[in-house]
Write an enzyme that holds these catalytic residues in place. Structure first.
Site, mmCIF file in Angstrom:
data_model
loop_
_atom_site.group_PDB
_atom_site.id
_atom_site.type_symbol
_atom_site.label_atom_id
_atom_site.label_comp_id
_atom_site.label_asym_id
_atom_site.label_seq_id
_atom_site.Cartn_x
_atom_site.Cartn_y
_atom_site.Cartn_z
ATOM 1 N N CYS A 265 0.797 -1.226 0.000
ATOM 2 C CA CYS A 265 0.000 0.000 0.000
ATOM 3 C C CYS A 265 0.831 1.278 0.000
ATOM 4 C CB CYS A 265 -0.942 -0.012 1.204
ATOM 5 S SG CYS A 265 -2.105 -1.403 1.218
ATOM 6 N N HIS A 344 12.643 1.267 4.777
ATOM 7 C CA HIS A 344 12.437 -0.157 4.464
ATOM 8 C C HIS A 344 12.995 -0.988 5.608
ATOM 9 C CE1 HIS A 344 11.886 -3.811 2.307
ATOM 10 N NE2 HIS A 344 11.729 -3.240 1.137
ATOM 11 N N HIS A 429 -2.150 19.692 6.634
ATOM 12 C CA HIS A 429 -2.994 18.582 6.193
ATOM 13 C C HIS A 429 -2.230 17.264 6.348
ATOM 14 C CE1 HIS A 429 -5.738 21.561 4.474
ATOM 15 N NE2 HIS A 429 -4.668 22.140 3.943
ATOM 16 N N HIS A 433 -2.440 6.734 5.339
ATOM 17 C CA HIS A 433 -3.029 5.618 4.593
ATOM 18 C C HIS A 433 -4.188 5.002 5.364
ATOM 19 C CE1 HIS A 433 -3.708 1.921 2.533
ATOM 20 N NE2 HIS A 433 -3.132 1.182 3.468
ATOM 21 N N HIS A 462 -14.285 5.308 5.405
ATOM 22 C CA HIS A 462 -15.728 5.096 5.511
ATOM 23 C C HIS A 462 -16.400 5.103 4.148
ATOM 24 C CE1 HIS A 462 -19.953 6.112 6.477
ATOM 25 N NE2 HIS A 462 -19.724 5.455 7.601
ATOM 26 N N ASN A 466 -10.488 0.613 2.055
ATOM 27 C CA ASN A 466 -9.042 0.609 1.843
ATOM 28 C C ASN A 466 -8.777 0.360 0.358
ATOM 29 O OD1 ASN A 466 -6.290 0.125 1.690
ATOM 30 N ND2 ASN A 466 -6.214 -1.192 3.491
#
Length: 545
Positions: A265, A344, A429, A433, A462, A466
């Protein structure tokens, strides 16, 4: 009791107690009053970032922000010897006095310095602009509610009673609403899980958002796009998705195309970072980044609980972004890319295996999510923000952090808690994720963010579920749709992905972005923003019902 508390602290567990009222149908003795039941939930939380700061990541961030890029190091290193050589050469010239007067040493030194400054100016990093981005909004035929999802799951006949009960519990508290989307192959009865259906889903998502992007920017994909990057983790056919886009839009033969797979993702921000690097060596170019995930061939039809979670939260979606290094685009671009930080953690087996595609005991393929996922994600996030902090935090916040670090680490002062920087002073802002309700709540608690900071992420989860790496763009689109983005505002995008990776991108708004309205939609086209027809319903009164 003390040992139990120590174990919970070491394992980063937290206990929540809730009281549920008695149900009317419960049978109790006539002489006994009805008492509420007590529910105790044990949850794993993210690590305390302030207590476990690794100084090597602070140093990495400081070095990235203070020292020049490697391409400029050679030029700066050559400056002193070149200037010295120019001065010495003047003394060794066997010229008459008139010539020496005409070539004054100051002029030579000035010329050398100007030459070096000109070279450094030409070698400076090219600015990268986000001209526009578009998010895909599926048609109403793909819409599915939570009850509809549970009915569909039960009707397949693939799941046993325990698996159905588990999916029901997860779905009810997932934070997803009743208007998310699934592809036709999944919704069909029986399911049509074929390569043709998967390609149809990929084409609908990618071409849907790309059509809106090109229409909004006036870009001719056949002529103008020189870099194309497509990221999709679990669906990588031959020819690739990038080739599918090139073929559909008849793009130029010398286009530099890339197809990123298996990166989870967070792959969308990896694609942005790759596009930035490519734009540094390709002047006056446009780069298109397409982020999506394919659901059709990656639906799990087994009973392993670690693999069932993805069925409950992943939904159909995608986004496309147009990046440019053309200085002329600075006038119409929405944002400028300031920083990208990639972390990573795949060197450790525990972190590498926490999100793993495998077969279950019955041979069904799915993506397994380990119980250690929350701790692994927190560790990666801690490293990422420790590196990012020196690049973005105001000086006052950095000094407060440094003071607490010295007192805690060097002077060993007792009772001094390490200072957690206020990232609200660095960004207006936050786009975290939308991996799940629990992840968003823990990130909010750990970073000390307000509800309004997490509103785009929670509303995206909502409304759309995802959608993998593209969820960050749905969140930014929400902030734009509400008319909250103003010139000079800074946006922080945070993505998590298998491997395990945590990546960040920081943008600065170059202009005010007006709020969207349904009246402003162009005929049958909804434009680039997917929130046009549902914005008035958000934020909802309750994210979980």
């Amino acid at each position: 009791m003390a040992s139990t508390a120590a174990v919970m602290e070491r394992e980063r567990l937290t206990a929540e107690m809730a009281f549920t009222p008695p149900i009317d149908g419960d049978e109790v003795a006539d002489d006994q009053p009805r008492a509420p039941s007590i529910v105790i939930k044990i949850r794993r939380r993210l690590p305390d970032f302030a207590r476990s700061v690794n100084l090597k990541y602070v140093k990495l961030g400081i070095c990235s922000g203070i020292f020049p890029v490697p391409a400029s190091w050679t030029l700066l290193a050559l400056a002193p010897p070149l200037v010295a050589a120019a001065a010495c050469s003047l003394r060794r010239l066997d010229l008459d006095v008139g010539v020496l007067r005409s070539f004054d040493s100051a002029a030579w030194l000035g010329t050398a310095m100007l030459l070096l400054l000109a070279v450094c100016f030409l070698k400076r990093p090219r600015p990268v602009y986000l001209v526009e981005f578009a998010c895909y909004k599926p048609g109403d035929e793909h819409e599915i509610s939570k009850d509809g999802f549970l009915d569909m799951t039960k009707s397949t006949g693939f799941f046993n009673a325990d698996a159905l009960d588990f999916q029901t519990k997860i779905t009810k508290r997932s934070g997803l609403g009743d208007r998310t989307y699934l592809p036709s192959g999944i919704k069909s009865r029986p399911p049509q899980l074929s390569m043709a259906q998967a390609r149809a889903e990929a084409q609908a998502v990618m071409f849907g958002c790309l059509d809106e992007l090109f229409a909004a920017t006036g870009i001719d994909p056949r002529r103008d796009v020189r870099v194309l990057i497509v990221n999709c983790s679990l669906f990588n056919p031959t020819p690739s998705l990038a080739s599918m886009v090139v073929n559909h839009y008849k793009m130029r033969e010398d286009i530099k195309s890339f197809n990123l797979g298996g990166m989870g993702c967070s792959a969308g921000l990896i694609a942005v970072d790759l596009a930035r690097d490519l734009l540094q060596v390709n002047p006056d170019s446009y780069a298109v980044v397409v982020s999506t995930e394919n659901i059709t061939l990656n639906w799990y039809f087994g009973n392993d609980r670690s693999m069932l979670l993805s069925n409950c939260i992943f939904r159909m979606g995608g986004a496309a972004a147009l990046l440019s290094n053309r200085r002329a685009d600075a006038r119409r671009a929405k944002y400028r890319l300031l920083h990208t930080v990639r972390t990573h953690k795949g060197a450790a087996d525990e972190r590498f295996n926490c999100v793993y595609q495998r077969e279950d005991a019955s041979g069904n393929v799915g993506v397994s999510l380990a119980r250690e996922l929350m701790a692994v994600a927190g560790n990666a996030l801690k490293t990422n923000i420790t590196t990012l902090g020196p690049l973005v935090l105001p000086l006052a916040e950095q000094l407060k952090f440094l003071r607490s670090l010295v007192l805690h680490r060097v002077l060993r002062a007792r009772g001094v808690r390490p200072y957690m920087p206020d990232f609200g002073r660095a960004f207006e802002h936050f786009c975290v994720h939308a991996g799940g309700r629990a992840v968003l709540e823990e990130v909010q608690r750990s970073l000390g963010l307000d509800d309004v900071d997490m509103e785009p992420s929670k509303c995206t989860l909502h409304r759309f579920g995802n959608t993998s790496s593209s969820s960050l763009w749905y969140e930014l689109a929400y902030a734009e749709a509400k008319g909250r983005v103003r010139r000079g505002h800074r946006v922080w995008q945070i993505g998590f992905g298998s491997g395990f990776k945590c990546n960040s991108a920081v943008w600065r708004a170059l202009r005010d972005v007006p709020a969207v309205s349904l009246a402003g939609a162009r005929g049958d086209r909804r434009g680039c923003n997917p929130w046009v027809d549902s914005l008035n319903s958000y934020p909802p009164k309750a994210y979980i019902s």
